[in-house]
Write a protein that holds these residues in place. Structure first.
Motif, PDB file in Angstrom:
ATOM      1  N   LEU A  40     -19.528  12.437  25.466  1.00 22.93           N
ATOM      2  CA  LEU A  40     -20.347  13.973  25.670  1.00 22.93           C
ATOM      3  C   LEU A  40     -19.867  14.771  24.369  1.00 22.93           C
ATOM      4  O   LEU A  40     -20.721  15.255  23.796  1.00 22.93           O
ATOM      5  N   SER A  43     -22.438  13.587  21.706  1.00 23.86           N
ATOM      6  CA  SER A  43     -23.782  14.065  21.864  1.00 23.86           C
ATOM      7  C   SER A  43     -23.945  15.357  21.759  1.00 23.86           C
ATOM      8  O   SER A  43     -24.896  15.675  21.082  1.00 23.86           O
ATOM      9  N   VAL A  44     -23.202  16.260  21.970  1.00 24.90           N
ATOM     10  CA  VAL A  44     -23.267  17.761  21.845  1.00 24.90           C
ATOM     11  C   VAL A  44     -23.128  18.136  20.296  1.00 24.90           C
ATOM     12  O   VAL A  44     -24.069  18.863  19.595  1.00 24.90           O
ATOM     13  N   THR A  47     -26.208  16.871  18.584  1.00 24.13           N
ATOM     14  CA  THR A  47     -27.547  17.767  18.939  1.00 24.13           C
ATOM     15  C   THR A  47     -27.217  18.998  18.007  1.00 24.13           C
ATOM     16  O   THR A  47     -28.190  19.620  17.593  1.00 24.13           O
ATOM     17  N   MET A  48     -26.080  19.796  18.159  1.00 24.93           N
ATOM     18  CA  MET A  48     -25.752  20.984  17.353  1.00 24.93           C
ATOM     19  C   MET A  48     -26.324  20.721  15.856  1.00 24.93           C
ATOM     20  O   MET A  48     -26.906  21.485  15.310  1.00 24.93           O
ATOM     21  N   ILE A  91     -30.619  20.499  25.849  1.00 26.07           N
ATOM     22  CA  ILE A  91     -30.202  19.547  26.966  1.00 26.07           C
ATOM     23  C   ILE A  91     -30.677  18.167  26.892  1.00 26.07           C
ATOM     24  O   ILE A  91     -30.014  17.250  27.347  1.00 26.07           O
ATOM     25  N   VAL A  94     -29.238  16.251  24.279  1.00 27.82           N
ATOM     26  CA  VAL A  94     -27.757  15.753  24.572  1.00 27.82           C
ATOM     27  C   VAL A  94     -27.751  14.554  25.554  1.00 27.82           C
ATOM     28  O   VAL A  94     -27.255  13.505  25.676  1.00 27.82           O
ATOM     29  N   PHE A 106     -25.765  18.733  33.104  1.00 25.78           N
ATOM     30  CA  PHE A 106     -25.484  18.946  31.595  1.00 25.78           C
ATOM     31  C   PHE A 106     -25.313  20.348  31.147  1.00 25.78           C
ATOM     32  O   PHE A 106     -24.809  20.366  30.114  1.00 25.78           O
ATOM     33  N   ASP A 107     -25.659  21.091  31.827  1.00 25.34           N
ATOM     34  CA  ASP A 107     -25.383  22.539  31.477  1.00 25.34           C
ATOM     35  C   ASP A 107     -24.071  22.729  31.553  1.00 25.34           C
ATOM     36  O   ASP A 107     -23.505  23.423  30.704  1.00 25.34           O
ATOM     37  N   ILE A 110     -22.272  20.556  28.748  1.00 22.00           N
ATOM     38  CA  ILE A 110     -22.468  21.210  27.324  1.00 22.00           C
ATOM     39  C   ILE A 110     -21.667  22.437  27.158  1.00 22.00           C
ATOM     40  O   ILE A 110     -20.999  22.699  26.180  1.00 22.00           O
ATOM     41  N   SER A 111     -21.639  23.261  28.200  1.00 17.93           N
ATOM     42  CA  SER A 111     -20.899  24.623  28.040  1.00 17.93           C
ATOM     43  C   SER A 111     -19.270  24.077  27.940  1.00 17.93           C
ATOM     44  O   SER A 111     -18.474  24.869  27.199  1.00 17.93           O
ATOM     45  N   VAL A 113     -17.955  21.746  26.360  1.00 17.49           N
ATOM     46  CA  VAL A 113     -17.871  21.469  24.993  1.00 17.49           C
ATOM     47  C   VAL A 113     -17.827  22.649  23.908  1.00 17.49           C
ATOM     48  O   VAL A 113     -17.234  22.946  23.168  1.00 17.49           O
TER      49      VAL A 113
END
Length: 144
Positions: A40, A43-44, A47-48, A91, A94, A106-107, A110-111, A113
């Motif tokens: 995770l 992935s985050v 993507t960032m 999203i 990710v 995933f919300d 992601i939050s 992270v």
């Protein structure tokens, strides 16, 4: 053993411990295994990285632990076209990187992270990163 090689090894050990601490913390926050939390985080972060301007991307990378920074830059293609910038696109990116799993919100993931970054990165840098994102995506960031 020379002083230089001992110092290098100590630095490597510290870097590994720092990265492991981030992964353990994230795993605890989301209630997942450490390998899943590491996936995770990767992935985050990646993507960032692809979402931010080159200057923001570099500023954020400078504040990441050295092994986490390696994950951040892993597979980076600076000539790749910039992705769409909507929350949904973030999203989906990710989720595609992580591997689709219908059990995962995933919300929420992601939050988690973003909250981890909020705890470990300077307030000024986090504010810049958050402000560079669309408002819909900023809603996933913790509010001060």
């Amino acid at each position: 053993m020379s002083q230089m090689s001992h110092t290098s090894f100590a630095g490597f050990t510290h870097a590994a411990q720092q990265a492991q601490h981030w992964v353990k913390e994230l795993a605890k926050d989301v209630g997942w295994s450490e390998p899943s939390a590491c996936r995770l985080l990767r992935s985050v972060l990646q993507t960032m990285r692809d979402w931010l301007s080159p200057a923001e991307m570099a500023d954020l990378s400078a504040q990441l632990p050295v092994l986490v920074r390696g994950i951040y830059f892993e597979g980076w293609n600076p000539s790749a076209p910039a992705p769409e910038r909507t929350k949904r696109d973030f999203i989906v990116s990710v989720r595609n990187s992580f591997g689709y799993d219908e059990e995962i919100d995933f919300d929420v993931a992601i939050s988690a992270v973003f909250k981890l970054l909020d705890r470990h990165i300077s307030h000024g840098e986090i504010a810049q990163v958050r402000n560079s994102m669309k408002k819909s995506l900023r809603n996933l960031w913790p509010v001060d």
